[in-house]
Design a protein around this motif. Structure first.
Motif, PDB file in Angstrom:
ATOM      1  N   VAL A  12       0.848  -1.189   0.000  1.00  0.00           N
ATOM      2  CA  VAL A  12       0.000   0.000   0.000  1.00  0.00           C
ATOM      3  C   VAL A  12       0.885   1.242   0.000  1.00  0.00           C
ATOM      4  O   VAL A  12       2.017   1.201   0.514  1.00  0.00           O
ATOM      5  CB  VAL A  12      -0.955  -0.015   1.223  1.00  0.00           C
ATOM      6  CG1 VAL A  12      -0.175   0.051   2.522  1.00  0.00           C
ATOM      7  CG2 VAL A  12      -1.983   1.086   1.140  1.00  0.00           C
ATOM      8  N   GLN A  13       0.391   2.305  -0.561  1.00  0.00           N
ATOM      9  CA  GLN A  13       1.141   3.561  -0.565  1.00  0.00           C
ATOM     10  C   GLN A  13       1.030   4.263   0.785  1.00  0.00           C
ATOM     11  O   GLN A  13       0.033   4.089   1.508  1.00  0.00           O
ATOM     12  CB  GLN A  13       0.608   4.474  -1.665  1.00  0.00           C
ATOM     13  CG  GLN A  13       0.978   4.022  -3.068  1.00  0.00           C
ATOM     14  CD  GLN A  13       0.624   5.046  -4.119  1.00  0.00           C
ATOM     15  OE1 GLN A  13      -0.308   5.831  -3.940  1.00  0.00           O
ATOM     16  NE2 GLN A  13       1.363   5.059  -5.216  1.00  0.00           N
ATOM     17  N   GLY A  16      -2.167   5.417   2.991  1.00  0.00           N
ATOM     18  CA  GLY A  16      -3.284   4.515   2.764  1.00  0.00           C
ATOM     19  C   GLY A  16      -3.693   3.752   4.012  1.00  0.00           C
ATOM     20  O   GLY A  16      -3.184   4.004   5.109  1.00  0.00           O
ATOM     21  N   SER A  17      -4.614   2.825   3.815  1.00  0.00           N
ATOM     22  CA  SER A  17      -5.165   2.041   4.920  1.00  0.00           C
ATOM     23  C   SER A  17      -5.186   0.562   4.581  1.00  0.00           C
ATOM     24  O   SER A  17      -5.228   0.175   3.401  1.00  0.00           O
ATOM     25  CB  SER A  17      -6.594   2.495   5.241  1.00  0.00           C
ATOM     26  OG  SER A  17      -6.627   3.844   5.649  1.00  0.00           O
ATOM     27  N   ASN A  84      -4.580   2.915   9.634  1.00  0.00           N
ATOM     28  CA  ASN A  84      -4.784   4.111   8.820  1.00  0.00           C
ATOM     29  C   ASN A  84      -3.503   4.942   8.771  1.00  0.00           C
ATOM     30  O   ASN A  84      -2.584   4.745   9.568  1.00  0.00           O
ATOM     31  CB  ASN A  84      -5.918   4.953   9.390  1.00  0.00           C
ATOM     32  CG  ASN A  84      -7.249   4.234   9.384  1.00  0.00           C
ATOM     33  OD1 ASN A  84      -7.528   3.434   8.491  1.00  0.00           O
ATOM     34  ND2 ASN A  84      -8.069   4.502  10.387  1.00  0.00           N
ATOM     35  N   SER A  85      -3.471   5.850   7.825  1.00  0.00           N
ATOM     36  CA  SER A  85      -2.330   6.770   7.684  1.00  0.00           C
ATOM     37  C   SER A  85      -1.003   6.027   7.707  1.00  0.00           C
ATOM     38  O   SER A  85      -0.087   6.367   8.466  1.00  0.00           O
ATOM     39  CB  SER A  85      -2.366   7.825   8.802  1.00  0.00           C
ATOM     40  OG  SER A  85      -3.591   8.532   8.781  1.00  0.00           O
ATOM     41  N   VAL A 123       4.711  -0.769   2.949  1.00  0.00           N
ATOM     42  CA  VAL A 123       4.240   0.585   2.672  1.00  0.00           C
ATOM     43  C   VAL A 123       5.282   1.298   1.811  1.00  0.00           C
ATOM     44  O   VAL A 123       6.435   1.452   2.217  1.00  0.00           O
ATOM     45  CB  VAL A 123       4.003   1.372   3.966  1.00  0.00           C
ATOM     46  CG1 VAL A 123       3.415   2.746   3.653  1.00  0.00           C
ATOM     47  CG2 VAL A 123       3.084   0.595   4.906  1.00  0.00           C
TER      48      VAL A 123
END
Length: 125
Positions: A12-13, A16-17, A84-85, A123
């Motif tokens: 995930v970037q 993102g979550s 999250n975040s 990430v």
């Protein structure tokens, strides 16, 4: 004996979550405190979240507080971690764990008795 199987990891970037899930195979799931831990390459395993047996109390490490949310479903024997975040430093293998412990509050990795096989979270920046 408790068997734990995690799912939901992925790439995930940053920002993102993800939602991680853990299914437990035990008829006495509500007897165990549950937690999520992670291990990044070259680092020690780190406990990030703990949830009480009933799910009414949750505890987090300082590094994830405000971004991670742990929850459990004692009917379906599952525990989840909403992330999250996301930050690149969250990259790690995430483990679900169960503790048959009288210790209250946040549990460290050595308090847990049963572990899942882990799910990779990566990430990208």
């Amino acid at each position: 004996q408790v068997q734990l199987v995690e799912s939901g990891g992925g790439l995930v970037q940053a920002g993102g979550s993800l939602r991680l899930s853990c299914a437990a195979s035990t008829p006495s799931f509500s007897d165990y405190k549950m937690g999520w831990l992670r291990q990044a390459p070259g680092k020690e395993r780190e406990s990030v979240a703990t949830i009480s047996r009933s799910g009414d109390r949750t505890f987090y490490s300082d590094s994830v507080s405000g971004r991670f949310t742990i929850s459990r479903d004692n009917v379906n024997n599952t525990v989840s971690l909403q992330i999250n975040s996301l930050k690149p430093e969250d990259t790690a293998i995430y483990y679900c764990a169960a503790a048959n412990s009288l210790i209250s509050g946040f549990l460290n990795h050595h308090h847990y008795h049963y572990w899942g096989q882990g799910t990779q979270v990566t990430v990208s920046s």
